[in-house]
Design an enzyme around this catalytic site. Sequence first.
Site, PDB file in Angstrom:
ATOM      1  N   ASP A 190      10.094 -12.017  16.350  1.00 15.23           N
ATOM      2  CA  ASP A 190       8.229 -12.215  15.824  1.00 15.23           C
ATOM      3  C   ASP A 190       7.880 -13.828  15.756  1.00 15.23           C
ATOM      4  O   ASP A 190       5.914 -13.637  16.825  1.00 15.23           O
ATOM      5  CB  ASP A 190       7.735 -11.063  14.792  1.00 15.23           C
ATOM      6  CG  ASP A 190       8.033  -9.859  15.814  1.00 15.23           C
ATOM      7  OD1 ASP A 190       8.604  -9.409  16.651  1.00 15.23           O
ATOM      8  OD2 ASP A 190       7.960  -9.257  15.165  1.00 15.23           O
ATOM      9  N   ARG A 242      -7.787 -16.755  -9.879  1.00 16.59           N
ATOM     10  CA  ARG A 242      -8.714 -15.403  -9.195  1.00 16.59           C
ATOM     11  C   ARG A 242      -8.569 -14.465  -8.294  1.00 16.59           C
ATOM     12  O   ARG A 242      -8.269 -15.322  -6.957  1.00 16.59           O
ATOM     13  CB  ARG A 242     -10.303 -16.782  -9.403  1.00 16.59           C
ATOM     14  CG  ARG A 242      -9.944 -17.374 -10.689  1.00 16.59           C
ATOM     15  CD  ARG A 242     -10.474 -16.590 -12.313  1.00 16.59           C
ATOM     16  NE  ARG A 242     -11.692 -16.262 -11.808  1.00 16.59           N
ATOM     17  CZ  ARG A 242     -12.700 -16.565 -13.138  1.00 16.59           C
ATOM     18  NH1 ARG A 242     -12.010 -18.046 -12.446  1.00 16.59           N
ATOM     19  NH2 ARG A 242     -13.698 -16.159 -12.808  1.00 16.59           N
ATOM     20  N   HIS A 255       1.647  -7.322   8.707  1.00 18.29           N
ATOM     21  CA  HIS A 255       0.866  -7.912   7.180  1.00 18.29           C
ATOM     22  C   HIS A 255       0.023  -6.443   6.962  1.00 18.29           C
ATOM     23  O   HIS A 255       0.165  -5.709   5.987  1.00 18.29           O
ATOM     24  CB  HIS A 255       0.113  -8.471   7.660  1.00 18.29           C
ATOM     25  CG  HIS A 255      -0.450  -9.359   6.080  1.00 18.29           C
ATOM     26  ND1 HIS A 255      -0.871 -10.748   5.623  1.00 18.29           N
ATOM     27  CD2 HIS A 255      -0.408  -8.972   4.897  1.00 18.29           C
ATOM     28  CE1 HIS A 255      -1.524 -10.700   5.027  1.00 18.29           C
ATOM     29  NE2 HIS A 255      -0.679  -9.648   4.353  1.00 18.29           N
ATOM     30  N   ALA A 302      -5.624  -6.004  -2.575  1.00 18.60           N
ATOM     31  CA  ALA A 302      -5.228  -5.519  -3.345  1.00 18.60           C
ATOM     32  C   ALA A 302      -6.701  -5.564  -3.910  1.00 18.60           C
ATOM     33  O   ALA A 302      -7.137  -6.251  -5.108  1.00 18.60           O
ATOM     34  CB  ALA A 302      -4.957  -6.563  -4.567  1.00 18.60           C
TER      35      ALA A 302
END
Length: 313
Positions: free
Chosen positions: A70, A156, A188, A210
């Site tokens: 890919d 961070r 993804h 997240a």
Amino acid sequence: MSRRVLIVTHGGRPQAVAATAEAVAELRSAGFEVTLHDDDLAASFGDPAMEARTREGVTESEVVMVLGGDGTILRAAELTHGTDVPLLGVNLGHVGFLAESERDNLHDAVRRVADRDYVVEERHVVDVLVHRPDRDEPETGWALNEATVEKASRERMLEVGIAVDGRPLSSFGCDGVVISTATGSTAHAFSAGGPVMWPDVDAVLVVPLAAHALFARPLVIGPTSELAVQVLDRSPVPGVLTCDGRRSIDLPAGSLIQVRRGAEPLRFARLTHAPFTDRLVSKFSLPVIGWREAADEAAARRDADAQHRREEW
């Protein structure tokens, strides 16, 4: 008038070099002129005229044949984007979701190209517009799979705001946001917990990475809507925009990223009419036999074995 095929491959892999040698020989035997996009690999075939740099030779080709996974197909997409030339992927990688054929079927793929025995399928892309506070003019980009906004530093969280059609939707700290096409929903975005979308779904998928928020579920946005992601001024770290894992733009605090469905689709040459469900099952090796069917089959085998033993007695 001669027919031409441009080959894009991964010249650093022995398997790709061997497949390229086979493809070049068979295409030439079928009457094609063959151009190799990899300059070093082209020179190794002893024909400087075969070299192609940037987009040279693309628009004169019937097909761009991609020998690789890919990642190689996404590299080839940079050549054909904005043209009518279709991509034909022959998978030499692992999953190869974008590929149409496997290495063992290379001979048949060449024959089908020679016979023009394929259909052309269009896949939507996303167009990206980036407004940075340190630039007067916006920067542009596009992606076949996904445009990903991620934090530039690991320590961070990136603070972002999300808006759809000019209306604010939510803001939160996160590792990033994946903005995916239907084609890229198995890449993804899927790894980040997003849904698989069938390729003909005309929509854009948004998957936070997240996120530290209660409302940070994946969103599916309609084809006429525009998504905006703002790197907020309060963000303790800058971000980076990456398109298809290949093209990046730095995003200082205050940057605004606008994403909408692209005006120019990419074209793929398809050799089979197999439904996407079969491709999904094959690429992900999904178990399609439930435990009830498996139990019934095991019982049938036991009965057959018992019957065979009785007949032997």
